[in-house]
Design a protein around this motif. Sequence first.
Motif, short mmCIF file in Angstrom:
data_model
loop_
_atom_site.label_atom_id
_atom_site.label_comp_id
_atom_site.label_asym_id
_atom_site.label_seq_id
_atom_site.Cartn_x
_atom_site.Cartn_y
_atom_site.Cartn_z
N ASP A 49 -0.85 8.25 -6.87
CA ASP A 49 -1.68 9.37 -6.73
C ASP A 49 -0.82 10.33 -7.16
OD1 ASP A 49 -3.93 7.64 -6.31
OD2 ASP A 49 -3.53 7.46 -4.15
N ALA A 50 0.55 10.41 -6.59
CA ALA A 50 1.33 11.70 -6.95
C ALA A 50 2.07 11.44 -8.16
CB ALA A 50 2.21 11.82 -5.69
N GLU A 53 -12.66 -1.94 0.67
CA GLU A 53 -13.09 -3.00 -0.11
C GLU A 53 -11.70 -3.36 -1.19
OE1 GLU A 53 -15.42 0.32 -1.76
OE2 GLU A 53 -15.04 -0.48 0.01
N VAL A 54 -11.15 -2.19 -1.60
CA VAL A 54 -9.63 -2.21 -2.62
C VAL A 54 -8.75 -2.98 -1.62
CG1 VAL A 54 -7.99 -1.15 -3.66
CG2 VAL A 54 -10.45 -0.38 -3.96
N ILE A 55 -8.50 -2.56 -0.47
CA ILE A 55 -7.55 -3.15 0.60
C ILE A 55 -7.88 -4.76 0.53
CG2 ILE A 55 -6.47 -3.34 2.71
CD1 ILE A 55 -5.99 -0.91 1.16
N CYS A 94 -0.05 -0.37 8.08
CA CYS A 94 0.41 0.86 8.76
C CYS A 94 0.31 2.16 8.01
CB CYS A 94 1.89 0.53 8.72
SG CYS A 94 2.94 1.85 9.63
N PRO A 95 0.46 2.33 6.72
CA PRO A 95 0.46 3.55 6.32
C PRO A 95 -0.94 4.24 6.13
CG PRO A 95 0.64 1.99 4.35
CD PRO A 95 0.96 1.40 5.78
N LYS A 96 -0.91 5.56 5.89
CA LYS A 96 -2.18 6.24 5.71
C LYS A 96 -2.36 6.18 4.25
CE LYS A 96 -1.85 9.40 9.63
NZ LYS A 96 -1.73 11.00 9.98
N HIS A 97 -3.55 5.98 3.82
CA HIS A 97 -3.90 5.58 2.21
C HIS A 97 -5.24 6.27 2.20
CE1 HIS A 97 -6.45 2.29 3.16
NE2 HIS A 97 -5.64 2.22 3.87
N SER A 98 -5.77 6.23 0.94
CA SER A 98 -7.02 6.87 0.33
C SER A 98 -7.63 5.53 -0.16
CB SER A 98 -6.81 8.10 -0.51
OG SER A 98 -6.07 7.72 -1.51
N ILE A 117 0.64 -1.35 0.12
CA ILE A 117 0.05 0.07 0.08
C ILE A 117 1.06 1.18 -0.07
CG2 ILE A 117 -1.65 1.19 1.42
CD1 ILE A 117 -2.68 -1.11 -0.15
N ALA A 118 1.83 1.16 0.70
CA ALA A 118 2.87 2.47 0.68
C ALA A 118 3.52 2.59 -0.55
CB ALA A 118 3.96 2.05 1.81
N HIS A 119 3.68 1.64 -1.20
CA HIS A 119 4.21 1.63 -2.59
C HIS A 119 3.32 2.13 -3.54
CE1 HIS A 119 7.31 0.09 -5.89
NE2 HIS A 119 6.84 1.02 -5.96
N ALA A 120 2.07 1.74 -3.56
CA ALA A 120 0.96 2.07 -4.36
C ALA A 120 0.40 3.42 -4.08
CB ALA A 120 -0.15 1.00 -3.85
N THR A 121 0.47 4.05 -3.00
CA THR A 121 0.08 5.21 -2.70
C THR A 121 0.83 6.30 -3.67
OG1 THR A 121 1.57 5.66 -1.07
CG2 THR A 121 -1.09 4.89 -0.27
#
Length: 441
Positions: A135-136, A174-176, A166-170, A128-132
Amino acid sequence: MSSDSFDDLQTNNISLVPHVVGRSKCIAKIAFSAGSTILSNSSFADVLLPSEKSHRCDYCHHLSGSDSLKRCTGCASFYYCDPTCQSMHWKSGHRKICGLYNSYTSASSFQALEEHKKMDALLLSSLIAHATLVDANERNSDENTAFLTFQALLPGPMAASAPPICPKHSFPAEVIQELYSRFENNNFSIHSHFKTYAHGIFPIASRLFNHSCMPNAAVKFILQVHKPVKLEVVALRAISKGDEICIPYIDPALLQTRTTIFDLTYGFTCCCPSCNVVRAMGMIPEPPKGQVEFQAVCKRLREFVGVMRLSPFSTGDDSLFPRDLACVLHESFISTLSEHFSAASHDGQYDVAMESSKSLSAFYQLIYPPNYPQIGLHILEKAKTCWNHLVRSTHTMSIVTELERSLVTAREVFAVIGLEGDPDNGPVAEISTLSDAKKSL
């Protein structure tokens, strides 16, 4: 998966085509010789086993030890070779985790997880950290393809709730959950010298290759300082143009339990030649308990393999496999035989160890494809036993000859799979050391 990301999986050498019973299959578009690299694919996300933390760089996995590795100045829980690795890891997602990591891992919700679930939670957090970063717009096209490919992988058959991350995400919950549903059946155990030290996500490799218990290719991992770990798929034997390329998802020696593993973890029934023979045997009897009877089975196995042209497990012809040897397919047979070999080698009972080694070699030749790494690993252990026999007892030409033959065979196997894992030590280095030592005899 988008059409663009699917096209990115096609290369000049391999291609995905429809499968008769499965989703698709990877076909060779050219002929591959044994030892050829079919695919090279960097990790999208990975985490070290707890036992490896502080011993390996969390970015490139270089093995150094806590005395030479540098701690992350933010969380003090990640270790790096130098500022270069720390910077690369920071950019690939660690900055999304760093400030939250210690409170996350000490939280009761994390501590309540089983050990393997903790690994899942950490790997999911890394993913998730890598996937966020998408967005940037901080990920390149290859990383975008990898993430899209992972999202398009088939979920496992067992539904389980995603662990806390752990990481904050958007990402919506259901995606997680959808991402986590692909963990059990698509992640890789990363190994060095064929010993697992980490878990990782390699979406392209997961999408391309189906399983076979008698595969024509195998996975190895390449470690380089300042670079993410790389998975390579290597041809174990010659592969003709048009052949399907398959890798093993699990150890083919799990002859009895693999059907259950495939069903519960991967959601398919394996119909490879090896599984067809095992199924044809029906209920597998236990090997005899008595030493004399057990040794008689071992002798019968060696005799059969000695005259075998092709393994029934590679052809799928169960009529070629003697029913009176069905007990060697019981998983207790190889575990008992391995214990006999190890104990005899350790205790200096070298004649006993050599007999057990011959039986193990016959078993491996029966159930594994040519050049499978475990064959080379055992032959190397046999060479070590020969050497110990020579230095602790009277030299005999038969043992010297067996040592030489074992070193040649082991070298041939590892020449196919090539160098892998940590660049120092390992099977290839051990073979060279023994070869040099043999010259002193």
